[in-house]
Design an enzyme around this catalytic site. Structure first.
Site, short mmCIF file in Angstrom:
data_model
loop_
_atom_site.label_atom_id
_atom_site.label_comp_id
_atom_site.label_asym_id
_atom_site.label_seq_id
_atom_site.Cartn_x
_atom_site.Cartn_y
_atom_site.Cartn_z
N LYS A 51 0.83 -1.22 0.00
CA LYS A 51 0.00 0.00 0.00
C LYS A 51 0.85 1.27 0.00
O LYS A 51 0.58 2.22 0.72
CB LYS A 51 -0.99 -0.02 1.17
N ARG A 52 1.87 1.31 -0.84
CA ARG A 52 2.75 2.45 -0.91
C ARG A 52 2.15 3.55 -1.78
O ARG A 52 1.20 3.33 -2.55
CB ARG A 52 4.11 2.05 -1.49
#
Lengths: 304, 304
Positions: B110-111
């Site tokens: 989830k960058r």
């Protein structure tokens, strides 16, 4: 344990500086002598290990040089993660170096996930993961982290729970990049999305206000969008603002007018490249160039 | 290089399964014999290293056991990052183990950050960071990653650029947690925010459609919110959907009705805890319990 917001306020007041030293190491832009000395050790340290050790030395040199000129240090995790396990170790060393100078460290990770996963991210950044004997492991020992609000309030709760242990968070509100408009400026029932985020920050942060009057729950808002930055301040009078986009990205001192709040300004202004690579413009040793750039920036920001 | 979307489609068709094996290792819930054998090695491996090695063996056992029953493997980075450098090494081993079974690996990170930082995250996940000799380092060698859209389209571009090298991304649209409503369901000019995100996904993904008709740019949408999940599918007929929230979080097979699109369903349904810890409910060896749970889930999802 002194709260994060009080430690940050003290650091700002002691140094009379609102500069946040961003640490964004880029292997292609490091000083030649540092590169050469670690390139010679690639056999011993491994290719990734040599870069990571070079980053740690570079960052330590920067921190040593500017320790009296900046209020806080913000290593950007991505640049270290590229180098895998040794990169992670180097990141830990950077945080430790900040602490040797009594500087708080904001780990710029922009994490955010559902409950148990956010708790694991908090353990990675702040410490607290259990080992096989049930003991608690130290993690990266950061003082604060940046977090992404897209998953909502419950995703931030595991980070918030750590405020009681002297930790802090900075929630992305209005970022400094051009694409920040794509979602953050969307109209949501008469107000832009980023002001819905500040509503969330205000709600989450109300229970975590320190002796200086600031909350441990701060906000990220960019100097490249002064109107939005001012709106974030108006919505969050008690929050520390972490302000990127100053200098290299185009934001100037005029973006800070009227933002001061409380006895310690209530904001820190990040500079990464303009300090990290000041030697490329100014010449000389990277450390003295960084110190000169940091002092200039401190004075340009003013506030004291 | 075959595109990510075609590799995922092939894996789904070959296994006749749309199960995504999430890997969320929790030190407190691992089998006692595994815990004991690595606790005995904590002196040699270090406290964090022993947990990380235990995670790698646990995950390898799971992957070996379910390799014919699932389409893809999704390690959750947070659980590994808690254990620092050895955790990162263990994560790399998990990806490698998936590849040994010809299973693609979606790294759940989830960058999302501004340009150069997102490029560094992409290098961490996909490889490509430069060493001191200018050579390219392998990184975690993931096939796809999850990314957060809050920073906008330009923050996703560095990940998108890697689609040409056979990589993929899954952009968070509507997450499965209760707090997903806080921002994602906010009305933005007549449509909820998550459908503004699908507009972005459609725009970014249009140039990256493979031979099976799917884009390398997929979307995350939770089984816990079937109406929103259906709306995401309607907005993105050519996207692979990564669907969390099935099973333990409460979503059931009925949430999948009408979602199939194209020759390989066009979605994968994640299960982490219900497969990882199946032995705690079913008894017996954790690997056989995981295989039984994965087979049941594959059949419950159906589609073939």
């Amino acid at each position: 344990m002194t709260s994060f917001s009080d430690r940050l306020a003290t650091s700002i007041l002691d140094r009379r500086s609102a500069v946040c030293l961003g640490i964004d190491p880029d292997v292609g832009r490091l000083p030649d002598d540092l590169r050469a000395s670690y390139a010679a050790r690639a056999g011993e340290l491994g290719a990734a290990g040599a870069v990571a050790a070079c980053f740690a030395e570079f960052a330590s040199g920067l921190i040593d040089a500017v320790a009296d000129l900046v209020a806080v240090v913000k290593p950007q995790a991505a640049f270290f993660e590229q180098y895998g396990a040794p990169g992670w170790d180097a990141l830990r060393r950077v945080v430790a170096c900040a602490h040797e100078h009594d500087l708080p460290a904001i780990l710029d990770v922009k994490r955010g996930d559902i409950g148990s996963t956010s708790a694991a991210y908090a353990a990675a950044c702040f410490g607290g993961a259990a080992d096989l004997a049930g003991a608690s492991l130290p993690g990266l020992d950061a003082d604060a982290v940046t977090v992404n609000p897209y998953l909502g309030g419950d995703a931030l709760e595991p980070f918030l729970e750590r405020c009681g242990e002297g930790k802090g968070i900075f929630v992305l509100a209005r970022t400094s990049n051009p694409g920040g408009v794509d979602l953050q400026e969307r109209d949501c029932g008469g107000r832009p999305l980023y002001l819905r985020v500040t509503d969330l920050i205000a709600r989450l942060g109300a229970a975590h206000v320190g002796a200086h009057g600031y909350s441990d729950v701060g906000a990220v808002a960019g100097a490249t969008v002064p109107t939005s930055l001012a709106a974030v301040r108006a919505a969050l009078p008690h929050a520390f603002l972490l302000i990127p986009g100053f200098g290299a990205q185009g934001g100037g001192p005029e973006a800070l007018a009227g933002l001061a709040s409380g006895d310690a300004l209530g904001y820190v202004v990040n500079a990464s490249r303009s300090i990290n690579y000041a030697w490329r413009e100014r010449g000389g040793d990277y450390r003295s160039a960084a110190a000169a750039a940091a002092a200039e920036m401190r004075d340009a920001i003013g506030g004291f």
